[in-house]
Write an enzyme that holds these catalytic residues in place. Structure first.
Site, PDB file in Angstrom:
ATOM      1  N   SER A  49      40.038  40.261  44.126  1.00 51.40           N
ATOM      2  CA  SER A  49      41.341  39.715  44.507  1.00 51.40           C
ATOM      3  C   SER A  49      42.406  40.785  44.739  1.00 51.40           C
ATOM      4  CB  SER A  49      41.839  38.737  43.446  1.00 51.40           C
ATOM      5  OG  SER A  49      42.149  39.407  42.238  1.00 51.40           O
ATOM      6  N   LYS A 106      47.285  41.211  38.800  1.00 56.39           N
ATOM      7  CA  LYS A 106      47.842  40.941  40.131  1.00 56.39           C
ATOM      8  C   LYS A 106      49.060  41.839  40.339  1.00 56.39           C
ATOM      9  CE  LYS A 106      45.144  37.231  40.587  1.00 56.39           C
ATOM     10  NZ  LYS A 106      44.011  37.159  41.539  1.00 56.39           N
TER      11      LYS A 106
END
Length: 278
Positions: free
Chosen positions: A42, A119
């Site tokens: 990701s 993230k």
């Protein structure tokens, strides 16, 4: 008798050494740096599957989330940070608090599952975040976006989970070259980094998210292959992340394994030793 006494003392000394070593490791991990191994794609290409790094916990101060999760399902150990430091939970504050910066790559505790996620911090408290036709907008203004060629990787199982990458030029056969469009994105504070695009999908066009006070908005750099704040937790996403759920900032990759295990040293990527995370 003397030999038995010496043997008993040696065993006791070994036990004490192990216990003290575990205590020291636990304190070090709780207060200073937490090891983290990247399990998914990701955050490509900033972080690759198999990257091993230490998360700087001193950057943001400490909360209940600073206590480590001890997850060893093979031997039945499942101790959550909430079980150890839950008494610190509930007020969305931190001890020796440090303010995160827009653009930081951070590890945080998922608001509902309790699992550790990594993230990029995109939205600060009060910011209005929206994605339109794949372009990030912050407070009504599009961020800087510049084409930067293509990201290439081999279409093959990656990491211990054997995940296969998604490709913009798909379908691609096993062993073929998988490509994604690469862009350089620049936030309002001047932080720049690369993001990847695979194709048009629902997450490329969103409503406007207004980040609540004391919360943050996170997105993955591999934009079309990331479960992040663009989806609420009720839909399998991350939603807004409370301040107390931040664990630390990721500053540098220590080493990286392209194989099924980080112990397979012959698969380590030579170009990623001590690589700075931007």
């Amino acid at each position: 008798m003397a030999a038995e006494a010496k043997t008993g003392n040696a065993v006791w000394e070994t036990i004490k050494t192990v216990v003290f070593a575990l205590l020291f490791a636990g304190i070090f991990r709780t207060l200073f740096f937490q090891p983290f191994w990247i399990p998914s794609g990701s955050m490509k290409e900033t972080l690759l599957i198999g990257d091993f790094l230490f998360v700087n916990k001193m950057a943001y101060g400490y909360s209940y989330a600073s206590c480590p999760n001890l997850l060893m399902p093979g031997i039945g150990i499942n101790i959550d940070a909430q079980n150890i430091c839950g008494f610190l939970d509930g007020d969305n504050t931190r001890v020796w608090a440090g303010e995160p910066k827009q653009g930081d790559v951070a590890v945080f505790r998922h608001p509902t599952t309790g699992r550790d996620f990594i993230k990029r911090l995109i939205g600060m408290p009060g910011d209005r975040i929206q994605v339109r036709q794949g372009v990030l907008h912050i407070n009504g203004t599009a961020v800087g976006l510049k084409p930067d060629g293509e990201f290439e990787e081999t279409y093959a199982p990656q990491g211990p989970q054997g995940l296969r990458p998604r490709c913009e030029n798909g379908p691609v056969g096993l062993g073929g070259i998988c490509t994604k469009s690469r862009f350089i994105e620049t936030l309002p504070n001047g932080v720049s980094y690369t993001i990847l695009n695979i194709g048009n999908q629902s997450s490329d066009n969103t409503g406007v998210y207004t980040v609540p006070e004391g919360h943050y908005f996170f997105m993955g750099d591999n934009r079309d292959n990331s479960s992040d704040s663009r989806l609420p937790v009720s839909a399998g996403g991350v939603g807004f992340v409370p301040y107390e759920n931040l664990i630390g900032r990721a500053d540098r990759v220590m080493f990286s394994s392209a194989g099924r295990s980080m112990l397979y040293f012959w698969t380590w990527r030579s170009d990623r030793f001590f690589k700075r995370i931007d």
